[in-house]
Write a protein that holds these residues in place. Sequence first.
Motif, short mmCIF file in Angstrom:
data_model
loop_
_atom_site.label_atom_id
_atom_site.label_comp_id
_atom_site.label_asym_id
_atom_site.label_seq_id
_atom_site.Cartn_x
_atom_site.Cartn_y
_atom_site.Cartn_z
N UNK A 22 90.45 -3.75 -6.33
CA UNK A 22 89.45 -2.90 -6.97
C UNK A 22 89.96 -2.38 -8.32
N UNK A 23 91.26 -2.11 -8.42
CA UNK A 23 91.82 -1.65 -9.68
C UNK A 23 91.75 -2.75 -10.75
N UNK A 24 92.08 -3.97 -10.36
CA UNK A 24 92.02 -5.09 -11.30
C UNK A 24 90.59 -5.35 -11.76
N UNK A 25 89.66 -5.32 -10.81
CA UNK A 25 88.26 -5.55 -11.16
C UNK A 25 87.74 -4.45 -12.08
N UNK A 26 88.05 -3.21 -11.77
CA UNK A 26 87.61 -2.09 -12.62
C UNK A 26 88.15 -2.25 -14.04
N UNK A 27 89.43 -2.61 -14.16
CA UNK A 27 90.02 -2.82 -15.49
C UNK A 27 89.35 -3.98 -16.20
N UNK A 28 89.09 -5.07 -15.48
CA UNK A 28 88.44 -6.24 -16.08
C UNK A 28 87.03 -5.88 -16.58
N UNK A 29 86.28 -5.14 -15.79
CA UNK A 29 84.92 -4.77 -16.19
C UNK A 29 84.94 -3.87 -17.42
N UNK A 53 80.13 -5.08 -6.63
CA UNK A 53 81.29 -5.61 -5.91
C UNK A 53 82.37 -4.54 -5.84
N UNK A 54 82.62 -3.87 -6.95
CA UNK A 54 83.61 -2.80 -7.00
C UNK A 54 83.27 -1.71 -5.99
N UNK A 55 82.02 -1.32 -5.92
CA UNK A 55 81.59 -0.30 -4.96
C UNK A 55 81.80 -0.77 -3.53
N UNK A 104 84.86 -10.44 -9.29
CA UNK A 104 86.07 -10.18 -8.50
C UNK A 104 86.87 -11.38 -8.07
N UNK A 105 86.56 -12.57 -8.61
CA UNK A 105 87.31 -13.78 -8.22
C UNK A 105 88.02 -14.37 -9.43
N UNK A 106 89.34 -14.45 -9.34
CA UNK A 106 90.12 -15.12 -10.38
C UNK A 106 90.47 -16.51 -9.86
#
Length: 110
Positions: A22-29, A53-55, A104-106
């Motif tokens: 969730x931290x990585x996704x939030x930073x990416x967004x 997705x983050x939620x 959320x998918x790398x």
Amino acid sequence: MTDALELDALWEDFHRVVNMTSQELAAWLRVRDADERAEPPPGDTGTPTGEHVLAILQKRRVDLTDDDVRVMYEVVDTVDAQAGRENGPEGEDTAGRRRLMTIGHDPLRP
């Protein structure tokens, strides 16, 4: 609402394909939004789904709504359909990779 067994399977599939924290996704967004303010790509509506997705990542399974379940199915289907296409040698900075990271998918992660 989805029955318990189906929800369990969806929960597992969702967490299999969403391989960013969730931290990585939030930073990416945040980074993606900053970049898009300068020049938004036409027809790209990934950010609202990414925020959803983050939620979901911050919820317990018992707290999911019908809308969460819909988004989870959408994310699993999208990643499964796109996964093999984005792993080429140039995958480091492709538009496809950026789109998948928005949900959320790398694809460069195992």
